[in-house]
Design an enzyme around this catalytic site. Structure first.
Site, PDB file in Angstrom:
ATOM      1  N   LEU A  45       0.772  -1.135   0.026  1.00 11.45           N
ATOM      2  CA  LEU A  45       0.000   0.116   0.087  1.00 11.45           C
ATOM      3  C   LEU A  45       0.779   1.292   0.019  1.00 11.45           C
ATOM      4  CD1 LEU A  45      -2.972  -0.225   2.477  1.00 11.45           C
ATOM      5  CD2 LEU A  45      -3.092   0.099  -0.076  1.00 11.45           C
ATOM      6  N   ASP A  46       0.489   2.142  -0.835  1.00 13.94           N
ATOM      7  CA  ASP A  46       1.352   3.428  -0.746  1.00 13.94           C
ATOM      8  C   ASP A  46       1.212   4.239   0.477  1.00 13.94           C
ATOM      9  OD1 ASP A  46       1.969   3.186  -3.374  1.00 13.94           O
ATOM     10  OD2 ASP A  46       0.178   4.334  -4.143  1.00 13.94           O
ATOM     11  N   PRO A  47       2.049   4.827   0.870  1.00 13.65           N
ATOM     12  CA  PRO A  47       2.156   5.875   2.305  1.00 13.65           C
ATOM     13  C   PRO A  47       0.846   6.387   2.525  1.00 13.65           C
ATOM     14  CG  PRO A  47       4.292   5.976   1.523  1.00 13.65           C
ATOM     15  CD  PRO A  47       3.614   5.348   0.167  1.00 13.65           C
TER      16      PRO A  47
ATOM     17  N   ALA B 122      -2.173   5.709   1.499  1.00 13.13           N
ATOM     18  CA  ALA B 122      -3.273   4.898   1.568  1.00 13.13           C
ATOM     19  C   ALA B 122      -3.216   4.279   2.802  1.00 13.13           C
ATOM     20  CB  ALA B 122      -3.081   3.890   0.447  1.00 13.13           C
TER      21      ALA B 122
ATOM     22  N   ARG C 146      -4.286   5.268  -8.490  1.00 16.28           N
ATOM     23  CA  ARG C 146      -3.565   6.220  -9.030  1.00 16.28           C
ATOM     24  C   ARG C 146      -3.817   6.603 -10.546  1.00 16.28           C
ATOM     25  NH1 ARG C 146       2.131   6.875  -7.322  1.00 16.28           N
ATOM     26  NH2 ARG C 146       2.029   4.727  -6.878  1.00 16.28           N
TER      27      ARG C 146
END
Length: 293
Positions: free
Chosen positions: A37-39, A41, A174
């Protein structure tokens, strides 16, 4: 300790940050995660503990998100964490126009990952190249989106769309936000992202780091059983003698028509033994999780 933790990842943390924190909290080295997971998110980040790390590759790949797309803004990272490339009010954009375009993103689609991503091109991660200012052509990848449902629409100079997205592994939300904005020549970026489901785990059952720490201090924490996220696979039970042979790497003949990966259990104890592959009536060991003597 072995099993899974359904972690609700906090905002601003990388997936690796969470793993490092859990290693300290649990005093274990063998900790891993499924589905980065992206930071920016939040939401479901499945964590494997102990021998369960060997099962990460067998977890189901389906995922679900709640995402907010902001129109009129384009950034370097395709979310609000990057530098703004362009910003133009687009108050004339309507929900009906956007709804009509969503069908283009459903099914198997060709998607170009964001330049700030962990995808490797020629052995180098894209975000490393982007930070160095290097320009590189990012190849498109085939991903699958099962559904996109509109949850809310907020009008304004920079209208926002809330959607629920169900998709397969490797899909970048994204990129969907970016490409949706490109259709209307307004620009689009991801304003918020929550993962509500991943690899068999749901947000409603997740634990925050604070929840986990509280349970650990109280001595009430129990990880999710190792086979709990593998319920999508059919199961096979073996009597003790056959189970022992299977755990030793031997093939077991079975009168079954099922073909493909299965969960394997010992009949007498219902102990989860591992993952097998059924091929034309023969059960072949793939990964022995709990050997028996």
């Amino acid at each position: 300790m072995q099993g899974f933790i359904n972690l609700d990842k906090p905002f601003g943390w990388t997936s690796h940050d969470c793993v490092a924190r859990l290693r300290k909290m649990l005093r274990l080295k063998r900790v891993g995660h499924a589905g980065t997971l992206d930071p920016a998110a939040t939401g479901v980040l499945p964590i494997a503990v102990g021998k369960a790390t060997r099962l990460l590759q067998y977890l189901p790949s389906d995922k679900a998100y709640k995402a907010t797309v902001r129109f009129g803004v384009q950034t370097t990272t395709d979310d609000l964490q990057g530098e703004i490339i362009s910003s133009q009010p687009c108050g004339g954009l309507s929900l009906s126009e956007v709804k009509t375009s969503l069908s283009q993103f459903i099914g198997k689609i060709e998607q170009i990952p964001p330049i700030y991503s962990a995808i490797q091109v020629e052995g180098k991660r894209l975000y490393d190249l982007a930070r160095k200012g290097e320009t590189i052509e990012v190849p498109a990848r085939t991903v699958e989106v099962f559904s996109i449902d509109v949850l809310d629409w907020r009008e304004g100079d920079f209208p926002e769309l809330d959607v629920a997205i169900a998709c397969g592994s490797g899909t970048y939300i994204r990129a969907i936000a970016r490409d949706l904005g490109a259709i209307f020549h307004t620009g689009g970026t991801l304003a918020a992202l929550i993962r509500t489901h991943s690899s068999g785990f749901n947000l409603t059952d997740s634990l925050t780091l604070t929840d986990l720490e509280t349970q650990l201090q109280a001595g009430t924490f129990e990880p999710t059983p190792a086979d709990a996220a593998l319920q999508y696979l059919p199961s096979v039970t073996l009597p003790s003698i056959s189970a022992q042979k299977w755990c030793q790497g031997q093939r077991i003949e079975l009168n079954l028509e099922t073909v493909g990966k299965v969960r394997v259990y010992q009949a007498e104890t219902n102990i989860f033994l591992g993952i097998g592959e059924l091929q034309t009536g023969v059960l072949i060991p793939q990964m022995v999780f709990e050997p028996i003597s």
